[in-house]
Design an enzyme around this catalytic site. Structure first.
Site, PDB file in Angstrom:
ATOM      1  N   HIS A  20      39.492  37.830  34.726  1.00  0.00           N
ATOM      2  CA  HIS A  20      39.978  36.557  34.179  1.00  0.00           C
ATOM      3  C   HIS A  20      39.573  35.385  35.088  1.00  0.00           C
ATOM      4  CE1 HIS A  20      43.282  39.234  32.265  1.00  0.00           C
ATOM      5  NE2 HIS A  20      42.498  38.826  31.282  1.00  0.00           N
ATOM      6  N   LYS A  44      53.040  42.484  22.718  1.00  0.00           N
ATOM      7  CA  LYS A  44      53.156  42.826  24.143  1.00  0.00           C
ATOM      8  C   LYS A  44      54.506  42.402  24.713  1.00  0.00           C
ATOM      9  CE  LYS A  44      48.185  42.546  24.960  1.00  0.00           C
ATOM     10  NZ  LYS A  44      47.071  41.820  25.598  1.00  0.00           N
ATOM     11  N   ARG A  94      33.995  41.490  27.190  1.00  0.00           N
ATOM     12  CA  ARG A  94      33.588  42.445  28.237  1.00  0.00           C
ATOM     13  C   ARG A  94      32.622  43.487  27.720  1.00  0.00           C
ATOM     14  NH1 ARG A  94      39.404  44.312  29.217  1.00  0.00           N
ATOM     15  NH2 ARG A  94      39.245  43.909  26.989  1.00  0.00           N
ATOM     16  N   SER A 132      44.233  44.144  32.052  1.00  0.00           N
ATOM     17  CA  SER A 132      45.542  44.001  32.709  1.00  0.00           C
ATOM     18  C   SER A 132      46.310  45.317  32.651  1.00  0.00           C
ATOM     19  CB  SER A 132      46.342  42.895  32.032  1.00  0.00           C
ATOM     20  OG  SER A 132      45.652  41.678  32.135  1.00  0.00           O
TER      21      SER A 132
END
Ligand code: COA
Length: 163
Positions: A20, A44, A94, A132
């Protein structure tokens, strides 16, 4: 002119990783202002509070020109972006596996506001496998995350997981 553009970089960032941070730095090469916007995906339940997640970025970018860190919740990203005057949304890409999700989100955001452009930036390949969740999992099992996340995150995770 690209260098007058204010871009927003939204995410859950629970916690921010080196990937990030790499995206923020790349964004700063292209845009005059980059506003990191800490939010939460509805599915989340973050380990760190909004304030903690903001503080991780502030620690990394203290004194850096052009970076701001804010948070928003219960609001559409496009509405929030408009409210702060951003003209572009930055997202990190990514691997091919990110594409479907990002594609859907970009087209939905475009449907909601056709004037906000989404720009994809690729992190350095050394960060292309980091997420994460993986950082939290590795830390919770005693693995070394010092090359995956900034020192403030490593310290906070060690404390949180011990507690
Ligand atoms: N380096 C490392 N990891 C990266 C990364 C990078 N460069 N880019 C993405 N990731 C990872 C994140 O760590 C995260 O992993 P995790 O799921 O293990 O935590 C994952 O990719 C995607 O998370 P993130 O980029 O934070 O996006 P998100 O899907 O959690 O958050 C919001 C998306 C907040 C931007 C979105 O929910 C939103 O816009 N909310 C506002 C409401 C709204 O407008 N909804 C309609 C949207 S169309």
């Amino acid at each position: 002119m690209a260098n007058r553009i204010h871009a927003i970089y939204p995410g859950t960032f629970d916690p921010p990783t080196n990937g990030h941070l790499d995206i923020v730095r790349r964004g700063l090469r292209l845009f005059a202002r980059v506003t990191v916007a800490v939010s939460t995906h509805p599915s989340k339940a973050p380990l760190f509070s909004f304030e903690e997640r903001r503080a991780f970025f502030l620690e990394e970018f203290r004194g850096a020109a052009g970076v701001e860190v804010v948070s928003f919740e219960q609001e559409l990203l496009v509405g929030f972006a408009r409210r702060i005057g951003a003209q572009a949304i930055i997202r990190g890409l990514r691997a091919v596996s990110d594409f479907d999700y990002e594609f859907q989100m970009t087209l939905m955001n475009r449907r909601l506001d056709d004037e906000l452009e989404t720009i994809f930036l690729m992190p350095s390949e050394q960060y292309s496998f980091i997420s994460s969740s993986l950082v939290k999992e590795v830390a919770s099992l005693g693995g070394d995350i010092s090359r995956l996340a900034p020192p403030s995150v490593c310290k906070a995770l060690a404390g949180r997981l011990k507690a």
